[in-house]
Design an enzyme around this catalytic site. Structure first.
Site, PDB file in Angstrom:
ATOM      1  N   THR A  40       0.833  -1.207   0.000  1.00  0.00           N
ATOM      2  CA  THR A  40       0.000   0.000   0.000  1.00  0.00           C
ATOM      3  C   THR A  40       0.871   1.261   0.000  1.00  0.00           C
ATOM      4  OG1 THR A  40      -1.620  -1.184   1.320  1.00  0.00           O
ATOM      5  CG2 THR A  40      -1.844   1.196   1.279  1.00  0.00           C
ATOM      6  N   HIS A  43       2.152   1.882  -3.423  1.00  0.00           N
ATOM      7  CA  HIS A  43       1.108   2.494  -4.273  1.00  0.00           C
ATOM      8  C   HIS A  43       1.036   3.998  -4.023  1.00  0.00           C
ATOM      9  CE1 HIS A  43      -1.090  -0.642  -6.419  1.00  0.00           C
ATOM     10  NE2 HIS A  43      -0.799  -1.452  -5.401  1.00  0.00           N
TER      11      HIS A  43
END
Ligand code: NAD
Ligand code: ZN
Length: 342
Positions: A40, A43
């Protein structure tokens, strides 16, 4: 204090000086010792389509950590100054239909640490006391920080038992690798791991895989069928987020078996529901987050009792200021878990 902050609606982050956050009545100030990088965070660093829709700068990123409580709000009762804590990254509301019915992992109002609330890539962090987890003294800092993704693995494996069963694990990222160790500890009789990344396949062997296959070089279905005397596997655990891998899993499950899916797909998936699910009467579990806190108890015991040694998965360590090196390694996939020393 120093922190890694996503400051702009663009690729990259900044390592910069920011104020130490203030605490409320039921909050706790934590000095972070060790944090770790999750997909995450990558990202958010890369400013992918998902991040652009989900994340609003400026915000300190990161959600995996271990640290010590240095200050508590006046109404805090669950922890005291000096406690060594980690935390559930889903900051749950405690009062929605799901929270009230034992499903707080799918709280309707949860805020994600490092996305909706300032995160762990910083010297200090403020959290509400209800998400804190007091660490077992036997668990070293580098293991304590990975309990959050390890918990994802625990729930994926243990949606049903795996004792003496045959298991196919799709995707050997950090979570698939923890899963391999957990499945082994829980007595799986055969563990096949598939991943196109040879570096990670080598780690899967250390975590207990009996067979490690590269789907670009070998036919996954053929290998699984041969290893299971043409029965197929009892259990498929999906961590690749890849539609083709998902279909390999569905095709190689034995009729009456189960699949647990944690992997997240970029697009809608295409599966043959009639042939691969209904007429095989398989059970599909969608897995997200962790049961709060029953999964944390299990995770802590897997680690503190020596049932799973996560050391082979923890491959790199950097000081916080060198976080970019960690992000790059994660993108290239030449790593397992990357640790940031704060
Ligand atoms: P990761 O991206 O590090 O691992 C994915 C692995 O899948 C990689 O090693 C990649 O090489 C492999 N892969 C790609 N294509 C494949 C294929 N065709 N066959 C087999 N393997 C293939 O991710 P991770 O951190 O280990 O997390 C695993 C998955 O779980 C990711 O999709 C992540 O987004 C998801 N996730 C979900 C939750 C949740 O709460 N639902 C939480 C954390 C992570
Ligand atoms: Zn809730």
């Amino acid at each position: 204090m120093k922190a890694v902050v996503k400051t702009k609606h663009a690729k990259g982050m900044e390592y910069k000086e920011v104020p130490v956050p203030k605490i409320g009545l039921r909050d706790v100030l934590i000095k972070v010792n060790v944090a770790s990088i999750c997909g995450t965070d990558v990202h958010i660093f890369d400013w992918t389509r998902w991040a652009q829709h989900r994340f609003t700068p400026p915000r300190i990123t990161g959600h995996e950590f271990v640290g010590n409580v240095v200050k508590i709000g006046e109404e805090v009762t669950r922890v005291k100054v000096g406690d060594r804590v980690s935390a559930e990254s889903h900051l749950t509301c405690g009062d929605c239909y799901q929270c009230n019915n034992g499903y707080s992992e799918v709280c309707r109002n949860f805020k994600l640490l490092g996305v909706d609330h300032d995160g762990t890539f910083a010297e200090f962090l403020v959290l509400p006391e209800h998400v804190l987890w007091k660490n077992d003294q036997k668990i070293p800092d580098e293991w304590a920080t990975i309990q959050e993704p390890f918990g994802n693995a625990v729930d994926t494996v243990l949606a049903e038992d795996v004792a003496a069963k045959t298991v196919l694990i799709l995707g050997a990222g950090p979570i698939g690798l923890f899963t391999t160790g957990i499945a082994k500890a829980c007595g799986a009789s055969l563990i096949v791991v598939s991943d196109p990344n040879n570096y990670r396949l080598a780690i899967s062997k250390k975590m207990g895989a009996h067979i490690a296959i590269n789907p670009r070089r070998q036919d996954v279905t053929h290998v699984v069928m041969e290893a299971t005397k043409n029965n197929g596997v009892d259990v498929v655990l999906e961590f690749s987020g890849n539609n083709q891998a998902l279909n390999q899993g569905l095709r190689t499950i034995t009729p009456g078996g189960r699949i647990s899916i944690l992997g997240i797909y970029e697009r809608r998936v295409n599966i043959d529901l009639n042939k691969d699910v209904i007429f095989k009467k398989i059970r599909i579990y969608g897995i997200t987050g962790r049961k709060i806190f029953s999964t944390w108890y299990k995770t802590s015991r897997f680690l503190s009792a020596g049932l799973v040694d996560p050391t082979p998965v923890i491959t790199h360590r950097f000081p916080l200021k060198d976080y970019e090196k960690g992000m790059k390694l994660m993108k290239d996939g030449k790593c397992g878990k990357v640790i940031l020393n704060v």
